[in-house]
Scaffold this motif. Structure first.
Motif, PDB file in Angstrom:
ATOM      1  N   VAL A   1       1.254   8.237  13.219  1.00 12.79           N
ATOM      2  CA  VAL A   1       1.431   7.702  11.870  1.00 12.79           C
ATOM      3  C   VAL A   1       2.539   6.655  11.849  1.00 12.79           C
ATOM      4  CG1 VAL A   1       2.136   8.272   9.517  1.00 12.79           C
ATOM      5  CG2 VAL A   1       0.493   9.724  10.710  1.00 12.79           C
ATOM      6  N   ALA A   2       3.655   6.949  12.518  1.00 11.37           N
ATOM      7  CA  ALA A   2       4.775   6.001  12.543  1.00 11.37           C
ATOM      8  C   ALA A   2       4.337   4.659  13.103  1.00 11.37           C
ATOM      9  CB  ALA A   2       5.925   6.562  13.368  1.00 11.37           C
ATOM     10  N   ALA A   3       3.532   4.681  14.163  1.00 11.46           N
ATOM     11  CA  ALA A   3       3.083   3.431  14.777  1.00 11.46           C
ATOM     12  C   ALA A   3       2.236   2.617  13.818  1.00 11.46           C
ATOM     13  CB  ALA A   3       2.302   3.731  16.048  1.00 11.46           C
ATOM     14  N   ARG A   4       1.481   3.294  12.980  1.00 14.49           N
ATOM     15  CA  ARG A   4       0.570   2.586  12.086  1.00 14.49           C
ATOM     16  C   ARG A   4       1.228   2.113  10.786  1.00 14.49           C
ATOM     17  NH1 ARG A   4      -1.493   5.071  15.787  1.00 14.49           N
ATOM     18  NH2 ARG A   4      -3.624   4.826  16.595  1.00 14.49           N
ATOM     19  N   LEU A   5       2.436   2.553  10.541  1.00 13.99           N
ATOM     20  CA  LEU A   5       3.116   2.118   9.321  1.00 13.99           C
ATOM     21  C   LEU A   5       3.613   0.683   9.418  1.00 13.99           C
ATOM     22  CD1 LEU A   5       5.155   5.267   8.223  1.00 13.99           C
ATOM     23  CD2 LEU A   5       2.855   4.532   7.537  1.00 13.99           C
ATOM     24  N   GLY A   6       3.552   0.098  10.604  1.00 15.13           N
ATOM     25  CA  GLY A   6       3.954  -1.292  10.744  1.00 15.13           C
ATOM     26  C   GLY A   6       3.069  -2.251   9.977  1.00 15.13           C
ATOM     27  N   VAL A   7       1.917  -1.772   9.508  1.00 12.24           N
ATOM     28  CA  VAL A   7       0.995  -2.626   8.751  1.00 12.24           C
ATOM     29  C   VAL A   7       1.462  -2.840   7.312  1.00 12.24           C
ATOM     30  CG1 VAL A   7      -0.502  -0.811   7.833  1.00 12.24           C
ATOM     31  CG2 VAL A   7      -1.481  -3.038   8.403  1.00 12.24           C
ATOM     32  N   PHE A   8       2.512  -2.116   6.907  1.00 14.65           N
ATOM     33  CA  PHE A   8       3.020  -2.210   5.533  1.00 14.65           C
ATOM     34  C   PHE A   8       4.328  -3.010   5.527  1.00 14.65           C
ATOM     35  CE2 PHE A   8       0.510   1.655   5.756  1.00 14.65           C
ATOM     36  CZ  PHE A   8      -0.230   1.627   4.596  1.00 14.65           C
ATOM     37  N   PRO A   9       4.275  -4.336   5.416  1.00 18.18           N
ATOM     38  CA  PRO A   9       5.516  -5.122   5.460  1.00 18.18           C
ATOM     39  C   PRO A   9       6.372  -4.991   4.217  1.00 18.18           C
ATOM     40  CG  PRO A   9       3.655  -6.554   4.979  1.00 18.18           C
ATOM     41  CD  PRO A   9       3.085  -5.203   5.293  1.00 18.18           C
ATOM     42  N   TYR A  64       8.388   4.274  -0.344  1.00 19.66           N
ATOM     43  CA  TYR A  64       9.065   4.291   0.948  1.00 19.66           C
ATOM     44  C   TYR A  64       9.213   2.868   1.483  1.00 19.66           C
ATOM     45  CZ  TYR A  64       7.727   9.255   0.943  1.00 19.66           C
ATOM     46  OH  TYR A  64       7.554  10.579   0.622  1.00 19.66           O
ATOM     47  N   GLU A  65      10.356   2.624   2.126  1.00 14.02           N
ATOM     48  CA  GLU A  65      10.574   1.364   2.817  1.00 14.02           C
ATOM     49  C   GLU A  65      10.609   1.638   4.323  1.00 14.02           C
ATOM     50  OE1 GLU A  65      10.617  -1.600   1.425  1.00 14.02           O
ATOM     51  OE2 GLU A  65      10.357  -0.693  -0.561  1.00 14.02           O
ATOM     52  N   VAL A  66       9.939   0.786   5.083  1.00 17.14           N
ATOM     53  CA  VAL A  66       9.828   0.958   6.529  1.00 17.14           C
ATOM     54  C   VAL A  66      11.003   0.267   7.202  1.00 17.14           C
ATOM     55  CG1 VAL A  66       8.369   0.531   8.536  1.00 17.14           C
ATOM     56  CG2 VAL A  66       7.318   1.003   6.322  1.00 17.14           C
ATOM     57  N   ASP A 109      13.318  -1.133  10.567  1.00 14.32           N
ATOM     58  CA  ASP A 109      12.963  -2.004  11.687  1.00 14.32           C
ATOM     59  C   ASP A 109      12.475  -1.227  12.902  1.00 14.32           C
ATOM     60  OD1 ASP A 109      13.583  -4.202  10.203  1.00 14.32           O
ATOM     61  OD2 ASP A 109      15.590  -4.465  11.053  1.00 14.32           O
ATOM     62  N   ALA A 110      13.003  -0.017  13.117  1.00 10.57           N
ATOM     63  CA  ALA A 110      12.612   0.755  14.301  1.00 10.57           C
ATOM     64  C   ALA A 110      11.112   1.015  14.323  1.00 10.57           C
ATOM     65  CB  ALA A 110      13.376   2.081  14.339  1.00 10.57           C
ATOM     66  N   ILE A 111      10.533   1.250  13.157  1.00  8.07           N
ATOM     67  CA  ILE A 111       9.090   1.516  13.106  1.00  8.07           C
ATOM     68  C   ILE A 111       8.301   0.248  13.392  1.00  8.07           C
ATOM     69  CG2 ILE A 111       7.218   1.924  11.451  1.00  8.07           C
ATOM     70  CD1 ILE A 111       8.547   4.366  10.543  1.00  8.07           C
ATOM     71  N   HIS A 112       8.742  -0.890  12.868  1.00  7.01           N
ATOM     72  CA  HIS A 112       8.025  -2.138  13.137  1.00  7.01           C
ATOM     73  C   HIS A 112       8.044  -2.452  14.635  1.00  7.01           C
ATOM     74  CE1 HIS A 112       7.047  -3.322   9.078  1.00  7.01           C
ATOM     75  NE2 HIS A 112       8.299  -3.129   8.690  1.00  7.01           N
ATOM     76  N   LEU A 153       0.978  -7.910  -0.524  1.00  5.13           N
ATOM     77  CA  LEU A 153      -0.102  -8.804  -0.937  1.00  5.13           C
ATOM     78  C   LEU A 153      -0.002 -10.160  -0.241  1.00  5.13           C
ATOM     79  CD1 LEU A 153      -0.182  -7.826  -4.685  1.00  5.13           C
ATOM     80  CD2 LEU A 153      -2.163  -7.752  -3.160  1.00  5.13           C
ATOM     81  N   ARG A 154       1.212 -10.683  -0.113  1.00  7.18           N
ATOM     82  CA  ARG A 154       1.361 -11.954   0.612  1.00  7.18           C
ATOM     83  C   ARG A 154       0.885 -11.801   2.057  1.00  7.18           C
ATOM     84  NH1 ARG A 154       6.609 -11.684  -1.854  1.00  7.18           N
ATOM     85  NH2 ARG A 154       6.604 -12.866  -3.805  1.00  7.18           N
ATOM     86  N   GLY A 155       1.273 -10.686   2.675  1.00  8.72           N
ATOM     87  CA  GLY A 155       0.828 -10.451   4.044  1.00  8.72           C
ATOM     88  C   GLY A 155      -0.676 -10.291   4.143  1.00  8.72           C
TER      89      GLY A 155
END
Length: 444
Positions: free
Chosen positions: A24-32, A71-73, A75-78, A131-133
């Motif tokens: 899950v952590a790896a896939r949260l990078g899709v949420f900028p 939640y805010e992601v 940098d470590a997750i990105h 949305l911009r992303g």
């Protein structure tokens, strides 16, 4: 140095993170731009309760922060996502995320023209970065989806004065699409063209006109009639303008019918209909129009009242640029009524809003207004000081700089004349009459 694959991705006692949390952590990078349990559950296709538990676990590991359920992601997750997620999987996740956002935009758009618009506008604002992303990704990989996102955001963007943002997104998308209009998305394409034209980039206007002529049914997006009238209406034959409005009268949507009234110069009727549906933006536009009509008829007291009502709605919507414009206009009206303290207060408030909105032209107008208020009250020294400040802060890199400079110079001439200094007044008038580039080259 410890790699991002391991840094921070262990439990408090040093034990490795469970596999499901790592996935899950790896896939949260899709949420900028942050996330909610609902958005993650939808994109990753997980049960909502399970998703909430996983996000709470990642928050305990200091990989997420949370406030009011959002939640805010970190940098470590990105970084971790960049190492663990393949480009193919990342594209699949972005496609799902964009589809989720499109569903949100569609649901929000239906509510943005009614009494619950503030709550839905907040929902869209929270997703602005996402949305911009999504639009940027879809512009490269799925132009149909990108068109639907751009079209669906039209009401939100224009309601909140984000015309330049709309124009930039639409310009990139139209550049990727080229001149071919995707089948079934003619109105979406039209809205993209209106965004670019509305923000000063007129490419595709003729194509937009062709699309409008071929769309014989009422527009599917209620906002299209308003944007078309604002952006293209003044530049098309009167017969076409009348025909387009007549088509929209067949609509069953109350907001569309109110917009038709506004575009057909029936602002009083439009205001009543916008108020019935509970829409603040449409009501604001109608009040603004009525206020300008009253000012043109020299009914200044009524114009002040109507402008004040529009200002209250602008504040509710949080549109600083529109609020600054309304405040400055009301200041001008109060100046004409010689309500000098109230006019000066409006101009000071305009300066604050203009700074928030990045509007140098409105800031210049407010400073000149303050100088006039001081002159009318007899404080000529203060008036001159304010006019000189207005002149010195007229930068060269915005369209209205020449007009603001001329008005500041004219005000300095008026101040000198009021002080009994005719030669100085004549000198300022000469400078005001110079072409702006000549004045700049001569120095200030």
């Amino acid at each position: 140095m410890e790699s991002a694959s391991h840094a921070g991705l262990a439990g408090p006692d040093g034990e490795p993170m469970p596999p499901v949390e790592r996935v899950v952590a790896a896939r949260l990078g899709v949420f900028p731009g942050g996330l909610t349990a609902a958005s993650v559950a939808a994109v990753l296709e997980l049960p909502l309760q399970t998703t909430s538990c996983l996000l709470d676990a990642l928050t305990e590991r200091s990989l997420l922060t949370v406030s009011d359920g959002r939640y805010e992601v970190l940098d470590a997750i990105h970084t971790y996502a960049g190492e663990r997620v393949s480009s193919a999987e990342a594209d699949d996740l972005r496609a799902r995320h964009a589809a989720y956002l499109l569903d949100l935009v569609r649901r929000a758009d239906a509510q943005l023209r009614g009494p619950d618009q503030l709550r839905w506008a907040t929902s869209i604002r929270h997703e602005s970065d996402n949305l911009r992303g999504a639009i940027a990704w879809a512009t490269e990989h799925d132009q149909r989806l990108a068109l639907e996102l751009v079209a669906g955001l039209s009401t939100y963007w224009w309601m909140h004065g984000l015309v330049s943002e709309a124009g930039r997104a639409a310009e990139r998308l139209l550049g990727a699409l080229g001149p071919v209009v995707p089948a079934g998305l003619e109105e979406e394409y039209l809205l993209a063209v209106l965004h670019t034209a509305g923000s000063g980039r007129p490419d595709g206007v003729e194509q937009a006109r062709v699309i409008v002529e071929e769309l014989v049914e009422p527009f599917r997006y209620p906002v299209t009639v308003l944007l078309w009238s604002i952006v293209l209406g003044p530049f098309v034959p009167a017969e076409l303008a009348a025909d387009v409005l007549a088509r929209q009268e067949l609509s069953t949507d109350a907001w569309t019918l109110a917009a038709v009234q506004l575009c057909d110069t029936s602002a009083e009727a439009a205001l009543a209909e916008f108020q019935v549906v509970g829409d603040r933006w449409g009501s604001l536009l109608a009040l603004d129009e009525l206020g300008q009509v009253a000012a043109g008829a020299k009914e200044f007291k009524r114009a002040i009242e109507l402008t004040g009502q529009a200002l209250l709605l602008a504040d509710e919507l949080g549109v600083h640029e529109e609020a600054a414009s309304l405040l400055c206009r009301r200041g001008d009206l109060r100046l004409r009524m010689r309500e000098l303290p109230a006019a000066a207060d409006d101009y000071r408030r305009t300066l604050v809003r203009a700074k928030q909105a990045g509007r140098a032209d409105l800031a210049a107008a407010a400073r000149i207004g303050l100088a006039k208020a001081a002159r009318f009250s007899g404080d000529l020294a203060k008036a001159q000081e304010l006019a000189l400040v207005a002149l010195s802060r007229c930068p060269d890199d915005w369209d209205e700089a020449d007009l603001a400079m001329t008005e500041a110079l004219a005000e300095l001439a008026a101040i000198a004349a009021a002080a009994g200094r005719p030669e100085e007044a004549h000198s300022w008038r000469l400078k005001a009459g110079l072409a702006p580039e000549q004045y700049r080259s001569a120095g200030r």
